[in-house]
Motif scaffolding. Structure first.
Motif, PDB file in Angstrom:
ATOM      1  N   ASN A  82     -99.173-126.232 -17.239  1.00  0.00           N
ATOM      2  CA  ASN A  82     -99.131-124.616 -16.881  1.00  0.00           C
ATOM      3  C   ASN A  82    -100.369-125.250 -16.139  1.00  0.00           C
ATOM      4  N   SER A 116     -87.272-132.890 -12.653  1.00  0.00           N
ATOM      5  CA  SER A 116     -87.609-131.713 -12.625  1.00  0.00           C
ATOM      6  C   SER A 116     -86.346-130.294 -12.332  1.00  0.00           C
ATOM      7  N   ARG A 117     -87.418-129.039 -13.002  1.00  0.00           N
ATOM      8  CA  ARG A 117     -86.638-127.571 -12.246  1.00  0.00           C
ATOM      9  C   ARG A 117     -87.157-126.935 -11.652  1.00  0.00           C
ATOM     10  N   ARG A 150     -91.902-128.089 -14.193  1.00  0.00           N
ATOM     11  CA  ARG A 150     -90.840-127.606 -15.714  1.00  0.00           C
ATOM     12  C   ARG A 150     -89.428-129.051 -15.100  1.00  0.00           C
ATOM     13  N   VAL A 196     -89.598-124.029  -9.430  1.00  0.00           N
ATOM     14  CA  VAL A 196     -90.573-123.201 -10.077  1.00  0.00           C
ATOM     15  C   VAL A 196     -91.000-122.687  -8.828  1.00  0.00           C
ATOM     16  N   GLU A 230     -93.191-129.366 -20.223  1.00  0.00           N
ATOM     17  CA  GLU A 230     -93.620-127.656 -19.218  1.00  0.00           C
ATOM     18  C   GLU A 230     -95.456-127.817 -19.073  1.00  0.00           C
ATOM     19  N   ASP A 268     -87.354-129.674 -21.181  1.00  0.00           N
ATOM     20  CA  ASP A 268     -88.799-128.317 -22.027  1.00  0.00           C
ATOM     21  C   ASP A 268     -89.914-129.167 -21.644  1.00  0.00           C
TER      22      ASP A 268
END
Length: 405
Positions: free
Chosen positions: A391, A350-351, A383, A353, A389, A387
């Motif tokens: 939302n 995970s990034r 994210r 955010v 994603e 890559d």
């Protein structure tokens, strides 16, 4: 005459005693005493600890109201398909020339709910009776405490009949590859989005959040958002908010399994700011607050379910033993393909955010009436470094017309 006067005095005294006993029978003990004490406590809490030069309670602090509520929910997911061409047991001579552009899968779904609500606001404590107009939620409930100092909210939603669009570019690209191999051509993959039929997707959401207002003596969230209090003079305040959120997205026959389940957990924390703009001594109040939150923990777990053996199309023999062997051989041919299809989901880290909560409201008081508009918006993101994603966005709007008493 004297006897008549004495008789009237005694009769009136008995009437007063009876009236007093009758009054005491409800308001001075039991349920009546409890309701009276609760009403006095709520009345005291409304102005307790606030600067009355900036905030005051309405002269009439009880209200009945009729409201229109609308809720909107959106959830979309995109992930690249990280399969090397070496894992695909097809002749590479017939690979669509644009297959690299098609190596992704995406869903976009949304739903909404509208309802009329009858409510009573008793010194800041609200009770609402919903009357659904259009309801796409199979289950939805919440519990909230919205105070000027602190507040908390719990919400659970289950949705099964969401409208959606599927962009399965990679799966369509693979079908074109198979067609090319059969026809010995090299046609490019032409893909398009398709509407997802009802029953193919489901979504469950649960979150718990809480906030604290620092300048609570001069800034009232109850005044800005709901009109429960009167913001006499404009003021603002810093907030701090924490949020725990989880979602469970289910997809039937959309990706590479009969059923895929994606679970996302996150814990977010952040500061924000709110402002009440008071007009004409609080007759009108415009409120705006924004709270960006850092996701300090964000996790995604993918599971799948298959209810029948795969690759049955490969078993063409009428002999059960030979047919079973054909199916197993086909499964082994595609095992590397299956193993790497969800690499971007299963192995990504995970990034960082930002999640977000925002609110806009306008309240207008005239005589004993109140007209209130409130809009809430929440955004939760995921994210990862591969890559993938996710939302998730939700918004709710309400318009209330109330009468104070």
């Amino acid at each position: 005459m004297i006897r008549l006067v004495i008789f009237l005095i005694l009769a009136f005294s008995n009437f007063l005693c009876a009236s007093a006993q009758e009054k005491r029978s409800f308001w001075d003990h039991g349920l009546g005493k409890f309701l009276k004490s609760a009403d006095e406590t709520l009345d005291r809490w409304q102005e307790e600890g606030v600067d009355t030069n900036y905030i005051r309670k309405p002269k009439l602090s009880r209200m009945v109201y009729l409201g229109y509520y609308g809720y909107f929910q959106q959830h979309d997911m995109t992930f690249p398909v990280s399969i090397d061409n070496a894992y695909i047991p097809l002749d590479t001579r017939y690979m669509p020339p644009n297959i690299a552009e098609k190596k992704y899968m995406a869903t976009d779904m949304h739903t909404y709910q509208t309802e009329i609500e009858l409510g009573i606001d008793w010194r800041g404590l609200s009770l609402e009776i919903p009357i659904p107009i259009r309801n796409r939620y199979s289950m939805s409930f919440g519990l909230a405490k919205n105070g000027s100092v602190w507040g908390a909210r719990i919400r659970y939603k289950s949705l099964k009949n969401m409208d959606g669009v599927l962009d399965d570019a990679y799966n369509q690209g693979m079908l074109q590859w198979i067609k090319n191999e059969k026809s010995q051509t090299n046609a490019p993959a032409v893909t398009e989005e398709t509407t997802i039929p009802a029953g193919k997707m489901d979504l469950k959401i649960f979150y718990v959040e809480g906030y604290y207002v620092f300048n609570n003596k001069r800034f009232s969230l109850a005044a800005g958002a709901y009109g429960d209090m009167i913001q006499k003079r404009s003021a603002g305040s810093l907030f701090v908010m924490g949020n725990y959120y989880q979602s469970r997205f289910g997809a039937n026959d959309l990706f590479n399994h009969e059923r895929d389940i994606f679970r996302n957990w996150k814990l977010s924390f952040g500061p924000g700011y709110g402002y009440n703009w008071s007009i004409n001594g609080g007759k009108m109040c415009i409120h705006l607050s924004v709270i960006p939150m850092i996701s300090i923990w964000n996790s995604l777990v993918h599971k799948y379910e298959d209810y029948s053996p795969s690759y049955e199309y490969a078993g063409t023999s009428s002999d059960p033993a030979i047919r079973a062997q054909q199916i197993e051989e086909e499964r082994l041919r595609w095992s590397d393909y299956d193993a790497h299809y969800y690499d971007a989901v299963d192995n990504g880290k995970s990034r960082f955010v930002f999640n977000f909560f925002g609110r806009f409201a306008v309240s207008y008081s005239f005589d004993r009436y109140l007209l209130n508009f409130l809009l809430n918006y929440r955004q939760y993101l995921y994210r990862n470094n591969a890559d993938t994603e996710i939302n998730n966005r939700e918004a709710d709007a309400q318009v209330n017309f109330g009468m104070r008493f």
